[in-house]
Design an enzyme around this catalytic site. Structure first.
Site, PDB file in Angstrom:
ATOM      1  N   ASP A 240       0.830  -1.207   0.000  1.00  0.00           N
ATOM      2  CA  ASP A 240       0.000   0.000   0.000  1.00  0.00           C
ATOM      3  C   ASP A 240       0.870   1.265   0.000  1.00  0.00           C
ATOM      4  OD1 ASP A 240       0.824   0.374   2.600  1.00  0.00           O
ATOM      5  OD2 ASP A 240      -1.131  -0.041   3.518  1.00  0.00           O
TER       6      ASP A 240
ATOM      7  N   CYS B 139       2.955  -3.703   3.959  1.00  0.00           N
ATOM      8  CA  CYS B 139       2.079  -2.577   4.308  1.00  0.00           C
ATOM      9  C   CYS B 139       2.731  -1.889   5.488  1.00  0.00           C
ATOM     10  CB  CYS B 139       0.628  -3.008   4.549  1.00  0.00           C
ATOM     11  SG  CYS B 139       0.308  -4.016   6.005  1.00  0.00           S
ATOM     12  N   GLY B 140       2.004  -1.121   6.270  1.00  0.00           N
ATOM     13  CA  GLY B 140       2.634  -0.403   7.378  1.00  0.00           C
ATOM     14  C   GLY B 140       3.238  -1.367   8.383  1.00  0.00           C
ATOM     15  N   THR B 141       2.468  -2.370   8.757  1.00  0.00           N
ATOM     16  CA  THR B 141       2.935  -3.372   9.729  1.00  0.00           C
ATOM     17  C   THR B 141       3.192  -4.732   9.090  1.00  0.00           C
ATOM     18  OG1 THR B 141       0.662  -4.018  10.154  1.00  0.00           O
ATOM     19  CG2 THR B 141       1.581  -2.303  11.585  1.00  0.00           C
ATOM     20  N   GLY B 142       2.625  -4.958   7.930  1.00  0.00           N
ATOM     21  CA  GLY B 142       2.631  -6.281   7.302  1.00  0.00           C
ATOM     22  C   GLY B 142       1.454  -7.126   7.744  1.00  0.00           C
TER      23      GLY B 142
ATOM     24  N   HIS C 234       9.453 -24.757   7.850  1.00  0.00           N
ATOM     25  CA  HIS C 234       8.434 -25.540   8.555  1.00  0.00           C
ATOM     26  C   HIS C 234       7.026 -25.347   7.999  1.00  0.00           C
ATOM     27  CE1 HIS C 234      10.863 -26.227  12.529  1.00  0.00           C
ATOM     28  NE2 HIS C 234      11.475 -26.687  11.450  1.00  0.00           N
TER      29      HIS C 234
ATOM     30  N   ARG D 103       6.516 -34.974   9.774  1.00  0.00           N
ATOM     31  CA  ARG D 103       5.961 -34.050  10.777  1.00  0.00           C
ATOM     32  C   ARG D 103       5.529 -32.720  10.132  1.00  0.00           C
ATOM     33  NH1 ARG D 103       9.433 -31.112  14.834  1.00  0.00           N
ATOM     34  NH2 ARG D 103      11.070 -31.862  13.458  1.00  0.00           N
ATOM     35  N   HIS D 104       6.437 -32.116   9.375  1.00  0.00           N
ATOM     36  CA  HIS D 104       6.108 -30.802   8.800  1.00  0.00           C
ATOM     37  C   HIS D 104       5.107 -30.937   7.655  1.00  0.00           C
ATOM     38  CE1 HIS D 104       8.871 -29.022  11.473  1.00  0.00           C
ATOM     39  NE2 HIS D 104       9.922 -29.625  10.959  1.00  0.00           N
TER      40      HIS D 104
HETATM   41  C1  RB5 Z   1      -2.188   2.058   6.567  1.00  0.00           C
HETATM   42  O1  RB5 Z   1      -2.136   3.251   7.262  1.00  0.00           O
HETATM   43  C2  RB5 Z   1      -1.932   0.897   7.515  1.00  0.00           C
HETATM   44  O2  RB5 Z   1      -3.060   0.654   8.282  1.00  0.00           O
HETATM   45  C3  RB5 Z   1      -1.557  -0.340   6.738  1.00  0.00           C
HETATM   46  O3  RB5 Z   1      -0.444  -0.069   5.950  1.00  0.00           O
HETATM   47  C4  RB5 Z   1      -1.198  -1.573   7.535  1.00  0.00           C
HETATM   48  O4  RB5 Z   1      -0.297  -1.273   8.542  1.00  0.00           O
HETATM   49  C5  RB5 Z   1      -2.314  -2.397   8.031  1.00  0.00           C
HETATM   50  O5  RB5 Z   1      -2.137  -3.505   8.568  1.00  0.00           O
END
Ligand code: RB5
Length: 153
Positions: free
Chosen positions: A8, A65-68, A98, A133-134
């Site tokens: 994004d 994204c911002g956090t993934g 794994h 296992r995996h």
């Molecule tokens: C966008 O501001 C942010 O919410 C998005 O990039 C992401 O971190 C969401 O999980």
């Protein structure tokens, strides 16, 4: 390998760096976007890329994204996708060894470019360990994906 990348608006600095990094490793890379600083919804990009991996158009996918987290959760809703949401190279490695992850997601607001490159390196160079296992556990993930019941643990 054929690699698809998507993210994004929060990824406009990190994504081109990662695309170039993956290309420099000799892979065929397609950056689906976004290429615009305008705010855009991460599920759209996660779904677009995950559909292509699930369809076999690409061997692996990299999502940012911002956090993934949001884009990775979205990808994991697509049938056949196993997307590791990680912030460190060890988890990236284990997502392949794994979990046989076919996609990886990380956050442009969490990891810097060098750490992101290390994450990608582990994701692209680690083989699924296999073994009973995996393989069984990955098969169980697929059963959940198919709406089947798992035995009570
Ligand atoms: C966008 O501001 C942010 O919410 C998005 O990039 C992401 O971190 C969401 O999980």
């Amino acid at each position: 390998m054929r690699i698809v990348v998507a993210g994004d608006h929060s990824t406009l600095e990190l994504k081109p760096f990662i695309v170039e990094h993956v290309r420099s490793l000799g892979h065929e890379v397609h950056d689906l976007g976004t290429h615009s600083p305008d705010s855009t919804d991460y599920p759209l990009w996660g779904k677009l890329a995950a559909d292509k991996v699930a369809a076999g158009e690409y061997d692996r996918g990299i999502l940012i994204c911002g956090t993934g987290v949001g884009i990775g959760i979205t990808a994991n809703k697509v049938h056949g996708i196993r997307c590791g949401i990680v912030s460190d190279p060890f988890s990236a490695k284990m997502s392949r060894a794994h979990n046989d992850a076919n996609m990886i997601a990380f956050g442009a607001r969490v990891v810097g470019p060098e750490l992101a490159a290390m994450i990608v390196d582990e994701f692209l160079t680690t083989d699924f360990e296999g073994g009973e296992r995996h393989a069984r556990r990955v098969r169980e993930i697929s059963e959940v994906d198919a709406g089947e019941q798992l035995p009570r643990p």
